[in-house]
Write a protein that holds these residues in place. Sequence first.
Motif: not given
Length: 142
Positions: A93-103, A81-88, A126-133
């Motif tokens: 044992g799994v490879a994942y594809r990641c993609a960002w969405w600007n709400p 909700p505030a952008g920034g960074a998270v550790t998940l 997050a690739p920019g300011d504001g909220d991101w998914a």
Amino acid sequence: EHDRRAWWSAYLGGGVWEAHVLEPYDRPMTAWETTWNELGGTRAFMESLPFWEMGPHNELVREGQAFCLAKPGEAYALYLPAGGAVTLELKPGVAYRCAWWNPSNGKDGEFHPGSTVSGGAQKFAAPGDGDWALRIVANNGE
């Protein structure tokens, strides 16, 4: 904008959201155009995932502020909700594809090109300011 943060938080927290039109009822439909557009974007994001098989897993967020809906090892959806960074914490044992969405881009939004990561603790910014998914799905060789 506050409503957008509320419904994204509800959906990725495992809940639902209903939009209700308040008085006066004689306003033109264009008065709610931004709301319908942004709800359409939320729908597009959710429909890119097996959301009906996912549940709330905020415990997987090790650092930062995010709501996490997941089917561990297969699909993860985060809302910052505030952008920034998270550790998940991803299933190892799994490879994942990641993609960002600007709400804020609404129903015409597109996923920003992402990356491929392995399981374990991964940091995402997050690739920019504001909220991101963020959508994270098992690669499965696709």
